[in-house]
Write an enzyme that holds these catalytic residues in place. Structure first.
Site, PDB file in Angstrom:
ATOM      1  CD  GLU A   1     -33.984 -11.198 -17.765  1.00 43.08           C
ATOM      2  OE1 GLU A   1     -33.201 -11.526 -16.854  1.00 43.08           O
ATOM      3  OE2 GLU A   1     -34.317 -11.968 -18.679  1.00 43.08           O
TER       4      GLU A   1
ATOM      5  CG  LEU B   1     -19.660  -6.192 -19.538  1.00 47.24           C
ATOM      6  CD1 LEU B   1     -19.530  -5.525 -18.171  1.00 47.24           C
ATOM      7  CD2 LEU B   1     -18.933  -7.522 -19.556  1.00 47.24           C
TER       8      LEU B   1
ATOM      9  CB  SER C   1     -27.659   8.484 -17.697  1.00 42.56           C
ATOM     10  OG  SER C   1     -27.170   9.486 -18.568  1.00 42.56           O
TER      11      SER C   1
ATOM     12  CB  CYS D   1     -26.789 -10.142 -19.288  1.00 43.32           C
ATOM     13  SG  CYS D   1     -25.236  -9.834 -18.444  1.00 43.32           S
TER      14      CYS D   1
END
Length: 437
Positions: A327, A295, A340, A293
């Protein structure tokens, strides 16, 4: 004197009954809704509804073909009932009020989090009910059926995190009582969440943390990375996942943090190390995923920190001698950031090969690109296809580079002010299969 009975009006027994036929949208209904601060009326789906103190309805709507972060509560005046379509198995309703977060009997937060009852904690000798976070850890893919209405609705209005007040984008299973306060205060160092400003002020006076728990494994300038073990710092990592869920829609909270490592990117000033973003990864991944994950917090987005997090994950993979990949599925913003980064990483290697070839066609294989970038083969090929740089001809891949593509790559790289310097990483890979979790 008028008497109201069963939707009919009877005044002194002389007036005929009149049917109250006010239209009310049901869950699943679709109709045009006026967007906030816009003149547009896109189609929207009704997720839930509630009655306000004036007896008027407010609806929680999802704008079709728009990101869920734009979902909102709207007054009934912003709905165009003349074009409403009801779900096939539903009926028009003018009386029923389905469950919503403001209906205590149907609040799904307590139901979903039954295994994590909130127990009072002591704060300066007084009881507070923020309690421990639910038993939650890494973020996993959401169920696609969308069956739980509660989790489709934002339940937190505003959080205060450091110097910033931030409006969450999505649902996160914070304790039920915190969904009824106007602002949740989150300590930016220990990530404890509190629903009272005075209690939060007392906490800040007592909190001794000025950086994430764990080991600082990278520092260059004002940027640092801390490695936090989900087993040794469970409460911190659980709180981090709750915070992240406010801004990630495609993930749900998983049960345990112990199998994961968390890498926290921070900015340093005279107040301490301020959390910018993070990524997590499994200690043992059968697929060699290097990110579970990822962020960047909203106040720090559009500043290049997303690529810093991604680049750092691949530097760790290179130190481990592995090819890494995140993932799947990626969020919309995550996919844009990765695509990008992958494009720039591959073009950077190809431009070096062109320089070394002195104008002649460079000879490089897909496997050599993988080794140079620490990217998995499927990610390299999909990126080359996205850039329209690859052709499959007579059993082999042919790369076609143009001056425009190289020039565009150079311009993009010049805008990246922050890069990871592997020399500043002080870190030794661990064999978790031997060490245990």
């Amino acid at each position: 004197m008028a008497e109201i009975t069963n939707g009919h009006c009877n005044e002194n027994g002389d007036k005929e009954d009149q049917q109250n036929d006010k239209l009310v949208a049901t869950e699943g209904s679709r109709l045009p809704v006026k967007m906030q601060n816009e003149d547009e009326w896109p189609m929207a789906e009704v997720v839930s509804k509630r009655a306000n103190p004036n007896g008027e309805f407010e609806y929680y709507v999802h704008y079709i073909d728009y990101n869920k972060r734009l979902d909102e509560w709207v007054h009934e005046k912003r709905l165009n009932f003349s074009r409403i379509t009801y779900p096939k198995d539903g009926k028009k309703s003018t009386t029923s009020l389905p469950g919503s977060p403001n209906n205590k009997k149907s609040n799904g937060i307590g139901r979903k989090r039954k295994a994590a009852e909130i127990t009072p904690q002591k704060e300066n000798g007084q009881e507070t009910k923020e309690g421990p976070p639910p038993k939650s850890g890494s973020l996993r893919q959401n169920n696609a059926d969308g069956s739980d209405v509660i989790t489709r609705m934002k339940n937190i209005d505003v959080i205060e995190f450091g110097l910033y007040q931030i409006k969450p984008w999505y649902f996160s299973p914070y304790p039920e009582q915190l969904t009824r306060v106007s602002v949740i205060f989150i300590c930016e160092f220990c990530l404890k969440y509190i629903g009272s400003q005075s209690a939060f002020a007392r906490h800040r006076d007592k909190c001794k943390l000025y950086h994430p728990p764990g080991n600082e494994i990278y520092r260059k300038g004002k940027l640092s990375f801390f490695e936090v073990d989900g087993r040794k710092n469970k409460a911190y990592c659980q709180n981090l996942c709750l915070l992240a869920k406010l801004f990630l829609d495609h993930k749900t909270l998983y049960y345990d943090t112990e199998p994961f490592l968390f890498y926290i990117l921070t900015e340093f000033d005279d107040k301490g190390f301020h959390t910018v973003g993070y990524f997590s990864k499994e200690k043992e991944s059968s697929e060699d995923y290097n990110v579970a994950c990822i962020l960047t917090l909203p106040p720090y987005q559009r500043k290049g920190y997303g690529k810093v997090l991604i680049e750092f994950s691949y530097v760790l993979s290179k130190f481990e001698g592995k090819l890494g990949s995140p993932e799947k599925p990626l969020s919309d913003l995550g996919l844009l950031s990765y695509r990008s980064y992958w494009s720039q990483a591959i073009l950077e290697i190809l431009s070096k090969y062109l320089d070394e070839a002195n104008g002649s066609a460079p000879n490089i294989t897909i496997n050599e690109l993988c080794e140079a970038t620490s990217m998995r083969k499927e990610d390299v090929i999909s990126t080359l296809q996205h850039l329209d740089l690859i052709r499959y001809y007579k059993g082999q891949y042919i790369l076609t580079l143009s001056k425009d593509i190289i020039d565009g790559h150079i311009r993009a790289l010049s805008k990246r002010k922050v890069r990871i310097d592997p020399k500043c990483l002080i870190w030794t890979p661990k064999d978790w299969a031997k060490r245990g979790r």
